[in-house]
Design a protein around this motif. Structure first.
Motif, PDB file in Angstrom:
ATOM      1  N   ALA A  41       0.832  -1.205   0.000  1.00 59.54           N
ATOM      2  CA  ALA A  41       0.000   0.000   0.000  1.00 59.54           C
ATOM      3  C   ALA A  41       0.867   1.256   0.000  1.00 59.54           C
ATOM      4  CB  ALA A  41      -0.928  -0.001   1.211  1.00 59.54           C
ATOM      5  N   LEU A  42       1.971   1.201   0.775  1.00 61.91           N
ATOM      6  CA  LEU A  42       2.879   2.343   0.822  1.00 61.91           C
ATOM      7  C   LEU A  42       3.544   2.568  -0.531  1.00 61.91           C
ATOM      8  CD1 LEU A  42       4.176   4.518   2.607  1.00 61.91           C
ATOM      9  CD2 LEU A  42       5.971   2.874   3.191  1.00 61.91           C
ATOM     10  N   VAL A  43       3.955   1.483  -1.181  1.00 62.40           N
ATOM     11  CA  VAL A  43       4.582   1.581  -2.506  1.00 62.40           C
ATOM     12  C   VAL A  43       3.624   2.229  -3.505  1.00 62.40           C
ATOM     13  CG1 VAL A  43       5.414   0.263  -4.479  1.00 62.40           C
ATOM     14  CG2 VAL A  43       6.188  -0.315  -2.173  1.00 62.40           C
ATOM     15  N   ILE A  44       2.355   1.784  -3.503  1.00 60.53           N
ATOM     16  CA  ILE A  44       1.354   2.319  -4.436  1.00 60.53           C
ATOM     17  C   ILE A  44       1.139   3.815  -4.196  1.00 60.53           C
ATOM     18  CG2 ILE A  44      -1.075   2.246  -5.081  1.00 60.53           C
ATOM     19  CD1 ILE A  44      -0.993  -0.787  -4.519  1.00 60.53           C
ATOM     20  N   ASP A  45       0.941   4.171  -2.931  1.00 54.56           N
ATOM     21  CA  ASP A  45       0.680   5.585  -2.622  1.00 54.56           C
ATOM     22  C   ASP A  45       1.886   6.462  -2.954  1.00 54.56           C
ATOM     23  OD1 ASP A  45      -1.772   4.798  -1.751  1.00 54.56           O
ATOM     24  OD2 ASP A  45      -1.297   4.901   0.399  1.00 54.56           O
ATOM     25  N   CYS A  46       3.072   5.965  -2.623  1.00 52.25           N
ATOM     26  CA  CYS A  46       4.267   6.758  -2.868  1.00 52.25           C
ATOM     27  C   CYS A  46       4.587   6.855  -4.363  1.00 52.25           C
ATOM     28  CB  CYS A  46       5.452   6.167  -2.126  1.00 52.25           C
ATOM     29  SG  CYS A  46       5.327   6.430  -0.338  1.00 52.25           S
ATOM     30  N   SER A  47       4.273   5.813  -5.118  1.00 46.63           N
ATOM     31  CA  SER A  47       4.469   5.864  -6.569  1.00 46.63           C
ATOM     32  C   SER A  47       3.624   6.973  -7.185  1.00 46.63           C
ATOM     33  CB  SER A  47       4.115   4.518  -7.203  1.00 46.63           C
ATOM     34  OG  SER A  47       5.004   3.511  -6.773  1.00 46.63           O
ATOM     35  N   GLU A  48       2.404   7.112  -6.677  1.00 46.62           N
ATOM     36  CA  GLU A  48       1.530   8.170  -7.170  1.00 46.62           C
ATOM     37  C   GLU A  48       2.094   9.542  -6.810  1.00 46.62           C
ATOM     38  OE1 GLU A  48      -1.301  10.348  -8.984  1.00 46.62           O
ATOM     39  OE2 GLU A  48      -0.813   8.226  -9.240  1.00 46.62           O
ATOM     40  N   LEU A  49       2.624   9.658  -5.585  1.00 47.65           N
ATOM     41  CA  LEU A  49       3.239  10.924  -5.183  1.00 47.65           C
ATOM     42  C   LEU A  49       4.446  11.260  -6.052  1.00 47.65           C
ATOM     43  CD1 LEU A  49       3.099  10.712  -1.267  1.00 47.65           C
ATOM     44  CD2 LEU A  49       1.793  12.249  -2.745  1.00 47.65           C
ATOM     45  N   LEU A  50       5.250  10.237  -6.366  1.00 48.42           N
ATOM     46  CA  LEU A  50       6.410  10.461  -7.221  1.00 48.42           C
ATOM     47  C   LEU A  50       5.988  10.882  -8.631  1.00 48.42           C
ATOM     48  CD1 LEU A  50       8.706   7.484  -6.147  1.00 48.42           C
ATOM     49  CD2 LEU A  50       9.133   9.924  -5.765  1.00 48.42           C
ATOM     50  N   ASN A  51       4.927  10.240  -9.145  1.00 52.73           N
ATOM     51  CA  ASN A  51       4.421  10.613 -10.469  1.00 52.73           C
ATOM     52  C   ASN A  51       3.911  12.053 -10.470  1.00 52.73           C
ATOM     53  OD1 ASN A  51       5.021   8.154 -11.683  1.00 52.73           O
ATOM     54  ND2 ASN A  51       3.030   7.246 -11.142  1.00 52.73           N
ATOM     55  N   GLN A  52       3.231  12.423  -9.383  1.00 56.29           N
ATOM     56  CA  GLN A  52       2.748  13.804  -9.271  1.00 56.29           C
ATOM     57  C   GLN A  52       3.922  14.780  -9.275  1.00 56.29           C
ATOM     58  OE1 GLN A  52       0.233  14.207  -5.825  1.00 56.29           O
ATOM     59  NE2 GLN A  52      -1.261  12.694  -6.541  1.00 56.29           N
ATOM     60  N   ARG A  53       4.988  14.387  -8.551  1.00 59.22           N
ATOM     61  CA  ARG A  53       6.156  15.265  -8.491  1.00 59.22           C
ATOM     62  C   ARG A  53       6.799  15.397  -9.867  1.00 59.22           C
ATOM     63  NH1 ARG A  53      11.642  15.364  -7.588  1.00 59.22           N
ATOM     64  NH2 ARG A  53      12.362  17.069  -6.223  1.00 59.22           N
ATOM     65  N   ARG A  54       6.904  14.278 -10.586  1.00 59.52           N
ATOM     66  CA  ARG A  54       7.480  14.345 -11.932  1.00 59.52           C
ATOM     67  C   ARG A  54       6.639  15.230 -12.842  1.00 59.52           C
ATOM     68  NH1 ARG A  54       7.701   8.579 -11.048  1.00 59.52           N
ATOM     69  NH2 ARG A  54       9.795   7.967 -10.360  1.00 59.52           N
ATOM     70  N   ARG A  55       5.295  15.097 -12.746  1.00 57.94           N
ATOM     71  CA  ARG A  55       4.414  15.934 -13.563  1.00 57.94           C
ATOM     72  C   ARG A  55       4.579  17.404 -13.191  1.00 57.94           C
ATOM     73  NH1 ARG A  55       0.740  11.540 -12.818  1.00 57.94           N
ATOM     74  NH2 ARG A  55      -0.261  12.602 -11.058  1.00 57.94           N
ATOM     75  N   SER A  56       4.725  17.666 -11.890  1.00 54.43           N
ATOM     76  CA  SER A  56       4.899  19.046 -11.430  1.00 54.43           C
ATOM     77  C   SER A  56       6.200  19.637 -11.947  1.00 54.43           C
ATOM     78  CB  SER A  56       4.869  19.097  -9.906  1.00 54.43           C
ATOM     79  OG  SER A  56       5.065  20.426  -9.437  1.00 54.43           O
ATOM     80  N   ILE A  57       7.285  18.843 -11.904  1.00 52.50           N
ATOM     81  CA  ILE A  57       8.576  19.321 -12.399  1.00 52.50           C
ATOM     82  C   ILE A  57       8.495  19.625 -13.893  1.00 52.50           C
ATOM     83  CG2 ILE A  57      10.962  18.631 -12.846  1.00 52.50           C
ATOM     84  CD1 ILE A  57      10.888  17.083 -10.204  1.00 52.50           C
ATOM     85  N   ALA A  58       7.865  18.699 -14.647  1.00 51.21           N
ATOM     86  CA  ALA A  58       7.732  18.901 -16.091  1.00 51.21           C
ATOM     87  C   ALA A  58       6.872  20.132 -16.387  1.00 51.21           C
ATOM     88  CB  ALA A  58       7.122  17.659 -16.737  1.00 51.21           C
ATOM     89  N   TRP A  59       5.806  20.302 -15.608  1.00 46.70           N
ATOM     90  CA  TRP A  59       4.912  21.454 -15.791  1.00 46.70           C
ATOM     91  C   TRP A  59       5.640  22.757 -15.477  1.00 46.70           C
ATOM     92  CZ3 TRP A  59       2.947  25.068 -12.295  1.00 46.70           C
ATOM     93  CH2 TRP A  59       1.846  25.809 -12.732  1.00 46.70           C
ATOM     94  N   GLN A  60       6.388  22.767 -14.368  1.00 45.81           N
ATOM     95  CA  GLN A  60       7.166  23.950 -14.004  1.00 45.81           C
ATOM     96  C   GLN A  60       8.168  24.293 -15.107  1.00 45.81           C
ATOM     97  OE1 GLN A  60       7.306  25.964 -11.261  1.00 45.81           O
ATOM     98  NE2 GLN A  60       6.017  24.950  -9.739  1.00 45.81           N
ATOM     99  N   LYS A  61       8.782  23.282 -15.679  1.00 45.68           N
ATOM    100  CA  LYS A  61       9.740  23.506 -16.760  1.00 45.68           C
ATOM    101  C   LYS A  61       9.046  24.106 -17.979  1.00 45.68           C
ATOM    102  CE  LYS A  61      13.169  21.128 -19.616  1.00 45.68           C
ATOM    103  NZ  LYS A  61      13.809  19.810 -19.928  1.00 45.68           N
ATOM    104  N   GLU A  62       7.862  23.583 -18.303  1.00 43.16           N
ATOM    105  CA  GLU A  62       7.120  24.091 -19.460  1.00 43.16           C
ATOM    106  C   GLU A  62       6.716  25.546 -19.253  1.00 43.16           C
ATOM    107  OE1 GLU A  62       3.207  22.969 -22.222  1.00 43.16           O
ATOM    108  OE2 GLU A  62       3.764  21.720 -20.508  1.00 43.16           O
ATOM    109  N   VAL A  63       6.246  25.876 -18.042  1.00 39.58           N
ATOM    110  CA  VAL A  63       5.884  27.272 -17.747  1.00 39.58           C
ATOM    111  C   VAL A  63       7.111  28.172 -17.879  1.00 39.58           C
ATOM    112  CG1 VAL A  63       5.043  28.861 -15.982  1.00 39.58           C
ATOM    113  CG2 VAL A  63       3.966  26.620 -16.247  1.00 39.58           C
ATOM    114  N   GLY A  64       8.252  27.687 -17.364  1.00 36.24           N
ATOM    115  CA  GLY A  64       9.484  28.461 -17.468  1.00 36.24           C
ATOM    116  C   GLY A  64       9.888  28.708 -18.915  1.00 36.24           C
ATOM    117  N   GLN A  65       9.720  27.687 -19.761  1.00 31.55           N
ATOM    118  CA  GLN A  65      10.045  27.837 -21.173  1.00 31.55           C
ATOM    119  C   GLN A  65       9.119  28.846 -21.854  1.00 31.55           C
ATOM    120  OE1 GLN A  65       9.722  23.742 -22.417  1.00 31.55           O
ATOM    121  NE2 GLN A  65      11.913  23.328 -22.069  1.00 31.55           N
ATOM    122  N   MET A  66       7.856  28.859 -21.461  1.00 34.26           N
ATOM    123  CA  MET A  66       6.909  29.830 -22.006  1.00 34.26           C
ATOM    124  C   MET A  66       7.312  31.246 -21.620  1.00 34.26           C
ATOM    125  SD  MET A  66       3.349  27.731 -21.304  1.00 34.26           S
ATOM    126  CE  MET A  66       2.263  29.059 -21.826  1.00 34.26           C
TER     127      MET A  66
END
Length: 261
Positions: A41-66
């Motif tokens: 259960a911890l692995v599943i929940d933390c995997s989702e948190l990591l995916n959210q973080r990766r999406r956030s980093i990619a989104w922040q990068k895209e905003v910065g490029q804009m």
């Protein structure tokens, strides 16, 4: 321990305390099956948190490029979009960027077009000034920005001028020699002088085009009428008065006729 090492990037996340607590609780459970369930259960929940973080980093990068894509531009419209993007990045909440990108592209295209027109305008004005030409009325800069008409003449020259007409984006520049006079009539001697002045302008025009090329702006003729082929247009004193009135927004007076019995 290996899992917690992978999750260490989440230490600044609000859920980190809960993650660490749940990981510690796994060791205290004596039932191996329950420990496995807790772990999975911890692995599943933390995997989702990591995916959210990766999406956030990619989104922040895209905003910065804009934001970076319009760093070379100024203006109220582009500044407003840039400020919105910077506030969005500071907030850190991942939202769709398609609408922002569309507005940014449209505004950037308009602003880059304005800068291109400004560069053309500056090149024309400075090149003419280098040849000794100055505006007879108003300012050449204003006329070019407003896609209008202006007369340019050399210092000390009162009788002749060059009429410049431009379109909105300065992609077309039309020039013609004109003569200022009280009457449109001209003598044969005057026509000879007109031809001499046209020849002089043709020479200056060639120098103007050379200066434009030196500035990296290629020019091409769409229509070239040799000097002397057409009579020089005469701009009368009344024509100039009317032009000044129109520039000032003064409408011509309408005179009413009195009825006679």
């Amino acid at each position: 321990d290996r899992l917690l090492g992978e999750l260490s990037v989440l230490q600044d996340h609000g859920a980190w305390a809960s993650i660490a607590g749940r990981a510690a609780a796994i060791w205290t459970d004596r039932d191996e099956g329950q420990r496995r369930l807790r772990y999975d259960a911890l692995v599943i929940d933390c995997s989702e948190l990591l995916n959210q973080r990766r999406r956030s980093i990619a989104w922040q990068k895209e905003v910065g490029q804009m934001i970076d894509s319009c760093a070379h531009l100024t203006g109220a419209a582009i500044d407003a979009i840039r400020n919105e993007l910077e506030e969005l990045r500071r907030a850190g909440k991942v939202v769709g960027l398609a609408g922002y990108q569309r507005r940014l592209d449209e505004t950037r295209t308009l602003e880059e077009g304005r800068l291109a027109r400004e560069e053309k305008r500056r090149a024309v004005v400075e090149s003419l000034a280098a040849l000794g030409y100055e505006a007879t009325e108003g300012a050449m800069e204003t006329a070019l920005v407003d896609a209008g008409k202006v007369y340019m003449r050399k210092a000390g020259e009162d009788e002749y001028a060059v009429e410049f007409v431009v379109d909105h984006d300065l992609s077309l520049l039309q020039t013609a020699l004109v003569r200022f006079a009280d009457s449109p009539d001209s003598s044969s001697q005057q026509r000879v002088r007109d031809k001499e002045k046209e020849d002089a302008w043709c020479s200056d025009h060639a120098r103007l085009m050379g200066e434009m090329r030196r500035r990296g702006m290629e020019s091409h003729f769409k229509l070239k009428i040799p000097s002397g082929q057409q009579a020089v247009r005469v701009v009368t004193t009344e024509d100039r008065r009317q032009r000044r009135r129109e520039a000032m927004g003064v409408k011509p007076a309408i005179r009413s006729k009195e009825a006679r019995a």
